[in-house]
Write an enzyme that holds these catalytic residues in place. Sequence first.
Site, PDB file in Angstrom:
ATOM      1  N   GLY A  37     -28.225-115.910  32.260  1.00  0.00           N
ATOM      2  CA  GLY A  37     -27.865-114.735  31.451  1.00  0.00           C
ATOM      3  C   GLY A  37     -27.534-115.164  30.028  1.00  0.00           C
ATOM      4  O   GLY A  37     -28.052-114.623  29.044  1.00  0.00           O
ATOM      5  N   HIS A  38     -26.673-116.179  29.918  1.00  0.00           N
ATOM      6  CA  HIS A  38     -26.338-116.708  28.581  1.00  0.00           C
ATOM      7  C   HIS A  38     -27.605-117.206  27.878  1.00  0.00           C
ATOM      8  O   HIS A  38     -27.831-116.915  26.706  1.00  0.00           O
ATOM      9  CB  HIS A  38     -25.383-117.905  28.699  1.00  0.00           C
ATOM     10  CG  HIS A  38     -24.022-117.585  29.205  1.00  0.00           C
ATOM     11  ND1 HIS A  38     -23.545-118.087  30.395  1.00  0.00           N
ATOM     12  CD2 HIS A  38     -23.012-116.845  28.688  1.00  0.00           C
ATOM     13  CE1 HIS A  38     -22.302-117.672  30.583  1.00  0.00           C
ATOM     14  NE2 HIS A  38     -21.955-116.915  29.575  1.00  0.00           N
ATOM     15  N   LYS A  76     -23.759-106.503  30.476  1.00  0.00           N
ATOM     16  CA  LYS A  76     -22.851-106.592  31.622  1.00  0.00           C
ATOM     17  C   LYS A  76     -21.426-106.217  31.197  1.00  0.00           C
ATOM     18  O   LYS A  76     -20.704-105.568  31.917  1.00  0.00           O
ATOM     19  CB  LYS A  76     -22.846-108.000  32.211  1.00  0.00           C
ATOM     20  CG  LYS A  76     -21.949-108.087  33.443  1.00  0.00           C
ATOM     21  CD  LYS A  76     -22.229-109.339  34.229  1.00  0.00           C
ATOM     22  CE  LYS A  76     -21.374-110.484  33.769  1.00  0.00           C
ATOM     23  NZ  LYS A  76     -19.969-110.324  34.191  1.00  0.00           N
TER      24      LYS A  76
HETATM   25  P1  AMP Z   1     -18.988-115.001  28.722  1.00  0.00           P
HETATM   26  O1  AMP Z   1     -19.248-116.459  28.614  1.00  0.00           O
HETATM   27  O2  AMP Z   1     -18.807-114.523  30.125  1.00  0.00           O
HETATM   28  O3  AMP Z   1     -17.909-114.537  27.773  1.00  0.00           O
HETATM   29  O4  AMP Z   1     -20.318-114.281  28.244  1.00  0.00           O
HETATM   30  C1  AMP Z   1     -20.889-114.530  26.988  1.00  0.00           C
HETATM   31  C2  AMP Z   1     -21.901-113.462  26.713  1.00  0.00           C
HETATM   32  O5  AMP Z   1     -22.925-113.508  27.697  1.00  0.00           O
HETATM   33  C3  AMP Z   1     -21.293-112.049  26.772  1.00  0.00           C
HETATM   34  O6  AMP Z   1     -21.813-111.267  25.716  1.00  0.00           O
HETATM   35  C4  AMP Z   1     -21.743-111.567  28.111  1.00  0.00           C
HETATM   36  O7  AMP Z   1     -21.846-110.159  28.188  1.00  0.00           O
HETATM   37  C5  AMP Z   1     -23.095-112.222  28.251  1.00  0.00           C
HETATM   38  N1  AMP Z   1     -23.472-112.278  29.652  1.00  0.00           N
HETATM   39  C6  AMP Z   1     -22.670-112.616  30.698  1.00  0.00           C
HETATM   40  N2  AMP Z   1     -23.324-112.479  31.862  1.00  0.00           N
HETATM   41  C7  AMP Z   1     -24.571-112.048  31.561  1.00  0.00           C
HETATM   42  C8  AMP Z   1     -25.726-111.720  32.340  1.00  0.00           C
HETATM   43  N3  AMP Z   1     -25.710-111.799  33.649  1.00  0.00           N
HETATM   44  N4  AMP Z   1     -26.841-111.312  31.676  1.00  0.00           N
HETATM   45  C9  AMP Z   1     -26.847-111.224  30.323  1.00  0.00           C
HETATM   46  N5  AMP Z   1     -25.798-111.519  29.542  1.00  0.00           N
HETATM   47  C10 AMP Z   1     -24.673-111.929  30.144  1.00  0.00           C
END
Ligand code: AMP
Length: 280
Positions: A36-37, A151
């Site tokens: 996702g990232h 998400k």
């Molecule tokens: P985080 O590391 O969880 O703070 O996420 C960093 C970024 O990645 C945030 O903008 C999240 O919304 C995005 N993100 C997290 N999970 C997913 C996913 N499954 N698909 C797409 N983007 C994601």
Amino acid sequence: MTVFNNQKELKAHLKLLLKNNKTIGFIPTMGALHNGHLSLFKKSFQQNDVTVVSIFVNPTQFNNKEDLDKYPRIFEEDIKKIKSLNLDIIVYAPTIEDIYGKNVVSERFDYDGLENKMEGKQRPGHFDGVGTIVKTLFTIVNPTRAYFGEKDYQQVLIINKMVKKHQLPVKIVMCPILREKNGLAMSSRNERLTSEEREKASFIYASLLKAKELFQTESFQEVYNFVTKAFQSQKLLDLEYFTIADSKTLMEITKKYKTKKYRAFIAVNVGKVRLIDTIH
Ligand code: AMP
């Protein structure tokens, strides 16, 4: 790939690039990277001259100490994953002190009420912490575009609100949710699930799909009753909230209007791991 651990060196590096009118794409993350990232990184790479990724587990956005302590930190693996993309990415992985100095506190934000719903209601102070870190990182990186995942849809609305209120010169780009094969939304927190929990957690997205289908013909109350009842038979899954709300205001639906766009939101605890998901 270049890694910076302090903002002074990063800023000096970016200043040269900005001077030459290069566009900067920026993706803030808390690490424990998954596909996702990586999809956000790739999109930024396509749309900008330079891509900057931050890896920082931001303490002020956690309202639960155990969640913060247990948040997966696997920096070396993250770096390997970024390297494997073979894209020239700049990584900013600061220390807490580099971001906050000695004062690890949040700034207060007014997001016109968006902060009082769902994630904001369940996690007091969360969006002050998010606003604080994102605004600080925007000031350091000066991005042309910043990429966020659907998400965390409420987070995207909140960041957009902050950008408008503070007149920050950055375009926010929302990117689609990447899922595991079984439908579970990819999340760093999935790392903390047992394989059984991970399998059972696919029920979260399955129930969103069913809710979406039902919502075409039924009232919100019917859909709500269906979802809450369905979770009662899921021993490993504890439903924290399910709601359908207006996509712009996040006001919980009272009456269905054809002209309005709605979105369903869900938060589920699987043991001590809290997962969220959304569908439109
Ligand atoms: P985080 O590391 O969880 O703070 O996420 C960093 C970024 O990645 C945030 O903008 C999240 O919304 C995005 N993100 C997290 N999970 C997913 C996913 N499954 N698909 C797409 N983007 C994601």
